[in-house]
Write an enzyme that holds these catalytic residues in place. Structure first.
Site, mmCIF file in Angstrom:
data_model
loop_
_atom_site.group_PDB
_atom_site.id
_atom_site.type_symbol
_atom_site.label_atom_id
_atom_site.label_comp_id
_atom_site.label_asym_id
_atom_site.label_seq_id
_atom_site.Cartn_x
_atom_site.Cartn_y
_atom_site.Cartn_z
ATOM 1 N N SER A 153 -70.658 -1.782 11.536
ATOM 2 C CA SER A 153 -69.371 -1.876 10.833
ATOM 3 C C SER A 153 -69.296 -0.773 9.787
ATOM 4 O O SER A 153 -69.429 0.395 10.124
ATOM 5 C CB SER A 153 -69.233 -3.278 10.252
ATOM 6 O OG SER A 153 -67.956 -3.474 9.734
ATOM 7 N N HIS A 163 -66.590 -1.653 14.258
ATOM 8 C CA HIS A 163 -65.311 -2.003 13.650
ATOM 9 C C HIS A 163 -64.698 -0.714 13.132
ATOM 10 O O HIS A 163 -65.222 -0.095 12.217
ATOM 11 C CB HIS A 163 -65.512 -2.981 12.489
ATOM 12 C CG HIS A 163 -66.199 -4.248 12.900
ATOM 13 N ND1 HIS A 163 -67.016 -4.955 12.060
ATOM 14 C CD2 HIS A 163 -66.198 -4.931 14.073
ATOM 15 C CE1 HIS A 163 -67.479 -6.035 12.695
ATOM 16 N NE2 HIS A 163 -67.005 -6.027 13.922
ATOM 17 N N ASP A 169 -70.747 -10.484 11.228
ATOM 18 C CA ASP A 169 -70.548 -10.396 12.669
ATOM 19 C C ASP A 169 -71.867 -9.967 13.324
ATOM 20 O O ASP A 169 -72.623 -9.184 12.761
ATOM 21 C CB ASP A 169 -69.432 -9.374 12.960
ATOM 22 C CG ASP A 169 -68.954 -9.448 14.409
ATOM 23 O OD1 ASP A 169 -69.333 -10.394 15.115
ATOM 24 O OD2 ASP A 169 -68.186 -8.552 14.820
#
Lengths: 279, 191
Positions: free
Chosen positions: B16, B43, B136
């Site tokens: 991310s 992401h 996540d």
């Protein structure tokens, strides 16, 4: 490892039961995604196995309706992917606007936001009155919502941004009435939209279409079912006929790749190849 | 070490905040002829010019591309999830995309990639969690380990955002905790 294979077998049987008992065929949906939905429902029921859930499915109509809702994908918004709508304005509308009557099929319309978006666009292009929009979905709950055209006002800000980016010519506020925390789409947008129940896996063509819009639906289908749907669309499209897919969907891996010509590769807008013209 | 040469077929990577730099470090360490498949969820924002893909292709021996719906997973290829789409691995070793709602505020979701990869490849998956400011991936990494796959986590001390690797260590546990450069070298030896 045995337990993955066993679980996949249970999922096969669950989908088979869904089909045999209720006629809804999810056997050719992308398996990873449908499996997640089934396992999610399993957790919520508190039952131990998918087989136990299958018993419930067969014997309990209410539970079937819950599962049917689980399997339905209803993620949508007004003018979702604004650049797509801009491409429709620029690349499809000029080619169809002189038709006497225009038929558009919006397959997998969910709660209708994208159908109303098209209606707005057609109105602004001055061709709404001679257009019929057939908006279909297999999920009767979402069709009912689509018919009502009532949406939460909290998304309006995003919708207005999308509308502008999509090449909106007026003011989006002209197309709805705001009431408390909801907006009601204008009835003048609704009059030429026919919302109806249609299932891409088993239902047939119902008329000749000039444009078919089916976005972010076939990514949930395996190749076999994608082929089935492309054949259906091919049969439904007239000449010229246009097919609009979602930005990550393509005909290029299907059996029908030669039947469609990309007119906008990025926005996944295709024109049906007129086989008569080739002869 | 011989056990590294077992039979890993795919590497799944979740990253991310700080992902661009981290991926560059790792992917550039993979040797010529690297023959595992790499599937990446980062992401990231929409990138209209494919800058990310083009840039990474210059840095690695892998062929980097954006994952397409229903394509087969091939050796030596690095697949990156398109922004705003979940990326799932099918049992027949193809990829699917979905526009399901975000999971833990993320779409693409690392958990969704990892969990589906674990079921499709079982012990043949190596899962990698890198820098990120959320949790996540930890659930997915746990599933990878449950089915016999390997978990590699970036040493949180070396991560631009340590939360994601920290969570992964806490929830899934790690087989290897390494710095970025060492993760690259380590993965390079799996081929």
């Amino acid at each position: 490892m045995g337990d993955i294979a066993n679980r996949n077998l249970e999922i096969d049987l669950f989908l088979e039961a869904m089909y045999k008992k209720y006629g809804y065929d999810f056997r050719n949906y992308s398996r990873a995604s449908i499996k997640r939905r089934i396992e999610h429902r399993l957790k919520l029921t508190g039952l131990k196995t998918i087989s136990a859930m299958q018993h419930e499915l067969i014997n309990n109509w209410n539970f079937f309706e819950i599962v049917l809702r689980d399997f339905s994908i209803n993620v949508t918004e007004m003018f979702r992917d604004p650049s797509f709508y801009k491409a429709i304005r620029e690349e499809i509308i000029p080619k169809i606007k002189d038709f006497q009557q225009i038929n558009i099929w919006h397959a997998g319309c969910a709660t209708g936001e994208e159908v109303y978006s098209i209606a707005v666009l057609l109105k602004e292009e001055g061709i709404y009155d001679k257009t019929r929009i057939y908006a279909t979905d297999f999920n009767k709950d979402v069709l009912e919502k689509a018919k009502q055209g009532v949406y939460p006002a909290k998304f309006l800000k995003q919708y207005i941004l999308n509308y502008r980016e999509a090449g909106g010519m007026g003011s989006f506020t002209d197309y709805y009435t705001a009431k408390y925390e909801f907006v009601l789409m204008d009835s003048s947008l609704k009059k030429n939209i026919l919302f109806s129940d249609h299932n891409l896996t088993c239902d047939t063509v119902f008329g000749e279409m000039d444009v078919i819009i089916c976005r972010n639906v076939i990514i949930y289908f395996n190749i076999e079912l994608q082929n089935h749907v492309f054949k259906l669309f091919l049969d439904a499209l007239g000449n010229p006929g246009f097919l609009c897919l979602g930005s990550k969907e393509t005909v290029s891996i299907s059996d029908y790749v030669d039947n469609f010509e990309a007119i906008n590769r990025k926005e996944k807008i295709y024109k049906k190849v007129d086989k008569r013209a080739v002869l | 070490m011989n056990f590294l040469k077992t039979d890993h077929e795919i590497i799944v990577i979740g990253v991310s905040t700080g992902g661009f730099k981290a991926l560059e470090v790792i992917l550039s360490k993979l040797p010529e002829g690297f023959n595992l498949s790499v599937i990446i969820v980062q992401h990231r924002k929409k990138d209209p010019d494919d800058f990310f893909i083009d840039y990474m292709n210059k840095k690695t021996s892998l062929h980097i591309k954006e994952a397409e719906d229903k394509e087969s997973i091939k050796p030596g290829v690095g697949y990156i999830a398109p922004p705003e789409y979940h990326l799932l691995v099918e049992m027949d070793h193809t990829l699917s995309l979905s526009v399901d709602p975000p999971l833990k505020y993320a779409r693409p979701s690392i958990d969704m990639l990892f969990e589906t990869a674990a079921e499709a490849y079982e012990s043949k998956v190596a899962g990698v969690i890198l820098t990120g400011a959320n949790d996540d991936g930890s659930k997915g990494l746990k599933k990878i380990r449950k089915y016999g796959g390997m978990a590699i986590i970036q040493d949180p001390v070396t991560a631009e955002a340590p939360m994601m690797p920290k969570n992964a260590i806490k929830i899934a546990g790690a087989d290897h905790i390494l710095s970025l450069a060492n993760i690259g070298k380590f993965l390079g030896r799996l081929s």
